[in-house]
Write an enzyme that holds these catalytic residues in place. Structure first.
Site, PDB file in Angstrom:
ATOM      1  N   ARG A 122     119.847  81.860  83.081  1.00  0.00           N
ATOM      2  CA  ARG A 122     118.385  81.755  83.040  1.00  0.00           C
ATOM      3  C   ARG A 122     117.863  81.588  84.458  1.00  0.00           C
ATOM      4  NH1 ARG A 122     114.754  77.709  79.260  1.00  0.00           N
ATOM      5  NH2 ARG A 122     115.976  76.076  80.306  1.00  0.00           N
ATOM      6  N   GLU A 174     107.411  81.336  74.935  1.00  0.00           N
ATOM      7  CA  GLU A 174     107.080  79.917  75.054  1.00  0.00           C
ATOM      8  C   GLU A 174     105.734  79.678  75.722  1.00  0.00           C
ATOM      9  OE1 GLU A 174     110.083  78.047  77.449  1.00  0.00           O
ATOM     10  OE2 GLU A 174     109.944  79.552  79.019  1.00  0.00           O
ATOM     11  N   ASP A 213     107.696  73.808  75.387  1.00  0.00           N
ATOM     12  CA  ASP A 213     106.853  74.440  76.399  1.00  0.00           C
ATOM     13  C   ASP A 213     105.632  75.096  75.768  1.00  0.00           C
ATOM     14  OD1 ASP A 213     107.279  74.382  79.272  1.00  0.00           O
ATOM     15  OD2 ASP A 213     109.316  75.038  78.839  1.00  0.00           O
ATOM     16  N   ASP A 235     114.196  67.713  79.073  1.00  0.00           N
ATOM     17  CA  ASP A 235     114.066  68.540  80.262  1.00  0.00           C
ATOM     18  C   ASP A 235     112.585  68.666  80.595  1.00  0.00           C
ATOM     19  OD1 ASP A 235     113.019  70.462  78.568  1.00  0.00           O
ATOM     20  OD2 ASP A 235     114.697  71.851  78.759  1.00  0.00           O
TER      21      ASP A 235
END
Length: 709
Positions: free
Chosen positions: A318, A410, A438, A609
């Site tokens: 990613r 997202e 998100d 996160d």
């Protein structure tokens, strides 16, 4: 002072330049001077486009904020709102019917269904654990977690009673996944029983027998001499499940990478895992251990043919999104390079060694590179990524569409224009997924001026989320992703609550998604059981005509219309947000830890996160903006929760307390900025403030070290 070298007008961190020139380029036959010249040309062309896309985001948000301010206190008329969004270009016309054209996709992505891990690239040990989580012990997963409905194991060695409960649960699993022609696995006297579907038997392994259910391997390990096997009438010592089919090696939300040194550490780990020589030595139980990548598995079929099965998870990487820049490379005008451009080129250059067959094990058997691209807003940004990957392929001499892309659904503008986003990358797309966290953060920021938001837990049950989850799968199937690409679902964030995960996460494959995120290799093994219970691809056959929810529900902001919360309710919500925010930020700023198990306000460990941080900070900023709370109330919560977080981290020798250090604690000051400056942050992202404060922390530590020396 960072040492830099000049390369075709770019001022490159010297260590990064050495890494690229000594380790990334020579194996793939790219000459350094030509590479830097072409890279500089790529950056000169694409960096201005990158900046323009970010300016477009800001302009749209200004228009949306103004629209809500003009209608303050009035209900939102859905038709009027959508017409406005089309007028400003937030909503774009749907493309004509199309089917994606992606080719050369590995079966783990295209034709198999199973769990997916996400692992921070900066942690080599975690990375190795994730890569090796392709196969996992069901017995260990049951014995060591609360997934098993039995008394906890007693201390002081192997608990035979719990072991017996594990074996019984294993037999129940086999009855479901590998049903016998008659009877139960619990009653067998010999391992050579007749299956209801004999073709589920694959062959013999070095340790036992291999079977297959819904495309996933099940190894029955036979070892009558082992502690478990000697008490089993069949000598079964373990049941090993094919688990994490794919893993996303993360350079984004789960890492704290703010400068060249951080980026280089991440790139070096990516090189090691691609090349196959990554290893990590560590202390455990007083002994030194070295972890390395697992080898492939050999199977002997009934006909005597020797087969190899992958021993490791198929790896994505990613990259970061389009927002941030990084000082690893300075452009001719002195500005920092867009980090997403840097990631695309360097991670692809590393992965090209796999494409050329130069690695020990091999990642993609179809010679593809898999990059997940997060936080893209709408089809323009997806088209930019497609162009970036085109230019990267040309730079590295790779065939067109070698680099495949995963589009994370997202952000609200992507969700609302998902068909157009897929169309923009239709010949390289291999992945779409939903990410509630998100997506909620962007929902709050986009509608920030519309009014106060519901409490966080209530948002989870709001109508837009159901529409969002269903649209993602239905639109993916409509455009031919089944059999070609992954359709994924989000993370189970509570790694210590595996029983709840087993009860709830089966909902993900039941939606037609062929992968979903899990927080650990153990969770991957347990979640794999769901894919034996649900045949995702058979389920999809009945979903081809599924209605796609319209935009009315998707664009319905989770406003707390008519809410009249008590002072206690407001305080509880602020405390919950503040505690989670501080628990994450203090590790990010002070220790450079981007993802970890953070105790929540009830002391339950949750994998956190930046996505969870985005929600908490934006939610507090929203309530502050609309007068639900005062600045004094927010600061009170932050200070009280700082004391609680200090207590929760008391056992960490590296931890630096925040309470009563309000001015000297960079972490606490960063947390305050995230809330009190939250409305100003682009799309509600936390990265700009986190990066700024982390750099200040690193600079202060460096100055302190210099003074001591």
């Amino acid at each position: 002072m960072t040492e830099r070298v000049e390369r075709s007008g770019l001022r490159v961190d010297a260590a990064l330049a050495r890494f690229v020139e000594d380790q990334a380029l020579p194996p793939i036959g790219r000459e350094a001077d030509r590479f830097w010249a072409d890279f500089a040309s790529l950056v000169a062309d694409l960096a201005p486009r990158n900046r323009a896309l970010l300016e477009r985001r800001d302009a749209l948000q200004v228009d949306i904020d103004a629209w809500h301010l003009e209608r303050a206190g009035k209900p939102i008329d859905s038709s009027e709102y959508q017409a406005f969004l089309r007028e400003i270009g937030y909503l774009v016309p749907e493309p004509d019917d199309f089917t994606i054209g992606t080719q050369g996709v590995d079966p783990e992505i295209a034709t198999m269904a199973g769990p997916q891990l996400v692992v921070p690239a900066l942690n080599a040990r975690f990375l190795l654990n994730a890569a090796n989580a392709r196969w996992g012990s069901l017995y260990d997963a049951l014995y060591g977690t609360d997934a098993l409905d039995a008394a906890p194991a007693s201390r002081g060695g192997y608990d035979a009673a719990r072991g017996a409960a594990v074996v019984a649960e294993g037999r129940r699993f086999l009855d479901k996944a590998l049903p016998l022609a008659s009877g139960s696995w619990a009653d067998l006297e010999t391992i050579d029983a007749t299956l209801a579907q004999p073709n589920q038997y694959v062959g013999r392994t070095r340790r036992g027998r291999l079977y297959r259910s819904n495309g996933l391997g099940i190894e029955i390990v036979l070892d009558p001499a082992s502690e478990v096997g000697r008490s089993d009438r069949l000598g079964i010592a373990d049941i090993v499940l094919e688990a994490a089919l794919t893993t996303i090696v993360d350079l984004e939300d789960s890492v704290a990478a703010v400068d060249a040194r951080d980026k280089l550490s991440a790139y070096a780990n990516w090189l090691g895992v691609i090349r196959g020589d990554l290893s990590e030595t560590f202390e455990k139980d007083g002994k030194s251990q070295t972890r390395a990548l697992a080898s492939d598995r050999e199977i002997t079929t009934p006909s005597g043919e020797l087969l190899q099965l992958p021993g490791r998870s198929l790896l994505f990487v990613r990259n970061v999104g389009h927002l941030m820049t990084n000082p690893a490379i300075l452009l001719p005008d002195g500005s920092e390079i867009p980090e997403g451009i840097l990631d695309a080129v360097v991670t692809s250059a590393i992965s090209a060694q796999d494409v050329l067959g130069l690695t020990r094990f091999g990642n993609s058997r179809t010679k593809s590179i898999y990059i997940v691209k997060p936080k893209m807003h709408g089809p323009e940004e997806c088209a930019f990524t497609n162009d970036l990957f085109d230019r990267t392929e040309d730079l590295l001499g790779l065939p067109r569409h070698t680099i495949k892309v995963g589009v994370m659904d997202e952000e609200r503008r992507t969700s609302a224009n998902l068909s157009a986003c897929i169309h923009a990358v239709k010949d390289r797309i291999v992945f779409i997924n939903t990410g509630f966290l998100d997506r909620t953060g962007d929902e709050i920021r986009t509608s920030m001026r519309a009014g106060p938001m519901m409490r966080k837990n209530a948002i989870k049950g709001s109508g837009w989320i159901a529409a969002y989850e269903k649209r993602n799968v239905a639109i993916g199937l409509k455009h031919g992703l089944s059999g070609v690409a992954q359709i994924g679902k989000g993370m189970w964030a509570a790694p210590d609550r595996m029983r709840e995960m087993l009860e709830q996460k089966i909902a993900h494959p039941r939606t037609g998604a062929n992968t979903a995120w899990v927080p650990s290799p153990t969770a991957a093994t347990l979640h794999a059981m769901h894919y034996h219970e649900v045949d995702v691809f058979a389920l999809r056959e009945a979903m081809t005509d599924t209605d796609i929810p319209g935009l009315d529900r998707l664009l319905e902001a989770p406003l707390a219309t008519g809410a009249n919360w008590s002072e206690e309710e407001v305080r509880d919500e602020l405390d919950n947000n503040a505690q989670g925010l501080l628990g994450y930020v203090v590790r990010w700023i002070d220790q450079g830890v981007g993802c970890s198990k953070v105790p929540d306000i009830e002391d339950v460990g949750l994998m956190e996160d930046r996505a969870t941080l985005r929600i908490s900070s934006q939610h507090m900023a929203n309530w502050l903006l609309h007068g639900v709370c005062t600045k004094e109330q927010v600061l009170d919560s932050l200070q009280r929760m700082a004391a609680k977080v200090d207590v929760q981290n008391a056992g960490d020798p590296l931890y630096q307390p925040m309470a009563r250090h309000w001015e000297s604690s960079f972490a606490f000051r960063a947390a305050c900025d995230l809330v009190f400056k939250g409305v100003e942050q682009p799309n509600g992202y936390t990265e700009p403030l986190l990066h700024a404060w982390r750099r200040r922390k690193k600079d202060a530590a460096q100055r302190s070290l210099f003074v001591e020396v």
